[in-house]
Design a protein around this motif. Structure first.
Motif, mmCIF file in Angstrom:
data_model
loop_
_atom_site.group_PDB
_atom_site.id
_atom_site.type_symbol
_atom_site.label_atom_id
_atom_site.label_comp_id
_atom_site.label_asym_id
_atom_site.label_seq_id
_atom_site.Cartn_x
_atom_site.Cartn_y
_atom_site.Cartn_z
ATOM 1 N N VAL A 178 -11.688 -23.983 -19.962
ATOM 2 C CA VAL A 178 -10.930 -24.825 -19.030
ATOM 3 C C VAL A 178 -10.232 -25.949 -19.790
ATOM 4 O O VAL A 178 -9.056 -26.236 -19.548
ATOM 5 C CB VAL A 178 -11.854 -25.385 -17.922
ATOM 6 C CG1 VAL A 178 -11.160 -26.470 -17.132
ATOM 7 C CG2 VAL A 178 -12.318 -24.280 -17.018
ATOM 8 N N MET A 179 -10.935 -26.579 -20.727
ATOM 9 C CA MET A 179 -10.339 -27.670 -21.492
ATOM 10 C C MET A 179 -9.180 -27.161 -22.357
ATOM 11 O O MET A 179 -8.155 -27.832 -22.489
ATOM 12 C CB MET A 179 -11.408 -28.351 -22.346
ATOM 13 C CG MET A 179 -12.449 -29.067 -21.508
ATOM 14 S SD MET A 179 -13.816 -29.701 -22.467
ATOM 15 C CE MET A 179 -13.022 -31.056 -23.288
ATOM 16 N N ASP A 180 -9.326 -25.968 -22.916
ATOM 17 C CA ASP A 180 -8.249 -25.380 -23.717
ATOM 18 C C ASP A 180 -7.049 -25.028 -22.838
ATOM 19 O O ASP A 180 -5.899 -25.233 -23.230
ATOM 20 C CB ASP A 180 -8.767 -24.138 -24.437
ATOM 21 C CG ASP A 180 -7.754 -23.570 -25.392
ATOM 22 O OD1 ASP A 180 -7.109 -24.371 -26.101
ATOM 23 O OD2 ASP A 180 -7.602 -22.333 -25.438
ATOM 24 N N MET A 181 -7.324 -24.535 -21.637
ATOM 25 C CA MET A 181 -6.252 -24.205 -20.695
ATOM 26 C C MET A 181 -5.478 -25.471 -20.315
ATOM 27 O O MET A 181 -4.247 -25.466 -20.258
ATOM 28 C CB MET A 181 -6.861 -23.558 -19.446
ATOM 29 C CG MET A 181 -5.867 -22.997 -18.464
ATOM 30 S SD MET A 181 -6.676 -22.329 -16.989
ATOM 31 C CE MET A 181 -7.787 -21.127 -17.670
ATOM 32 N N LEU A 182 -6.203 -26.553 -20.060
ATOM 33 C CA LEU A 182 -5.548 -27.817 -19.702
ATOM 34 C C LEU A 182 -4.696 -28.345 -20.851
ATOM 35 O O LEU A 182 -3.592 -28.837 -20.650
ATOM 36 C CB LEU A 182 -6.599 -28.850 -19.292
ATOM 37 C CG LEU A 182 -7.289 -28.587 -17.955
ATOM 38 C CD1 LEU A 182 -8.497 -29.485 -17.803
ATOM 39 C CD2 LEU A 182 -6.329 -28.772 -16.812
ATOM 40 N N ALA A 183 -5.209 -28.232 -22.072
ATOM 41 C CA ALA A 183 -4.452 -28.708 -23.238
ATOM 42 C C ALA A 183 -3.182 -27.886 -23.428
ATOM 43 O O ALA A 183 -2.134 -28.431 -23.774
ATOM 44 C CB ALA A 183 -5.322 -28.641 -24.487
ATOM 45 N N VAL A 231 -1.880 -31.300 -20.377
ATOM 46 C CA VAL A 231 -2.667 -32.378 -19.776
ATOM 47 C C VAL A 231 -3.081 -33.334 -20.889
ATOM 48 O O VAL A 231 -3.684 -32.932 -21.880
ATOM 49 C CB VAL A 231 -3.905 -31.814 -19.034
ATOM 50 C CG1 VAL A 231 -4.759 -32.944 -18.488
ATOM 51 C CG2 VAL A 231 -3.463 -30.901 -17.917
ATOM 52 N N ALA A 232 -2.726 -34.620 -20.728
ATOM 53 C CA ALA A 232 -2.945 -35.605 -21.792
ATOM 54 C C ALA A 232 -4.402 -36.049 -21.893
ATOM 55 O O ALA A 232 -4.932 -36.197 -22.985
ATOM 56 C CB ALA A 232 -2.053 -36.821 -21.571
ATOM 57 N N LYS A 233 -5.056 -36.253 -20.761
ATOM 58 C CA LYS A 233 -6.421 -36.771 -20.775
ATOM 59 C C LYS A 233 -7.322 -35.889 -19.937
ATOM 60 O O LYS A 233 -7.038 -35.614 -18.773
ATOM 61 C CB LYS A 233 -6.458 -38.199 -20.234
ATOM 62 C CG LYS A 233 -5.742 -39.185 -21.115
ATOM 63 C CD LYS A 233 -5.918 -40.593 -20.614
ATOM 64 C CE LYS A 233 -5.223 -41.568 -21.544
ATOM 65 N NZ LYS A 233 -5.401 -42.935 -21.126
#
Length: 142
Positions: free
Chosen positions: A120-125, A129-131
């Motif tokens: 999920v964090m990789d998808m957001l990056a 997504v900045a933060k």
């Protein structure tokens, strides 16, 4: 002048008392000067339950929930798979202007796999997504 050499049959002995005294002084010095507190190799700042930063969080932050079974939820939407989550995230983020700071909060179940949270964090990056914040609940020990 004649010097007589006397031969002694006694074996020379070593006096151990001065050696023991010196070693005892060294041991006492080491005990007194040694610190018994071990400094931590890694200093961490543990999250709390409610902080001023959490209360000041803007309402436009995305909330993504990661379940223990590998399913995801975005905001008020129900259960999503990985591909559905990526599609929904790209829809939501494309509606926001590029100048606006993009934020997300990941709420992962304690039994969720590490891989699903990192995915999920990789998808957001990858979607810009900045933060990214990870929500925690304080006061409980595992």
């Amino acid at each position: 002048m004649r010097i007589k050499r006397t031969t002694s049959t006694e074996a020379p002995d070593i006096n151990l008392i001065p050696l023991i005294d010196v070693l005892l002084v060294i041991v006492i010095f080491l005990v007194v000067s040694t610190t018994f507190m071990q400094p931590s190799q890694l200093e961490v700042d543990l999250p709390g339950t409610r902080s001023a930063q959490e209360d000041a969080r803007p309402p436009e932050a995305l909330r993504i929930r990661v379940g223990r079974d590998g399913n995801y939820a975005l905001g008020a939407q129900g259960v999503l798979t990985e591909t559905q989550l990526r599609t929904e995230l790209s829809k939501v983020l494309s509606a926001k202007p590029a100048s606006e700071e993009r934020r997300a909060i990941v709420e992962a179940d304690a039994a969720a796999t590490h891989q699903s949270v990192v995915m999920v964090m990789d998808m957001l990056a990858s979607l810009g997504v900045a933060k990214v914040s990870i929500a925690t609940v304080g006061g409980k020990s595992p």
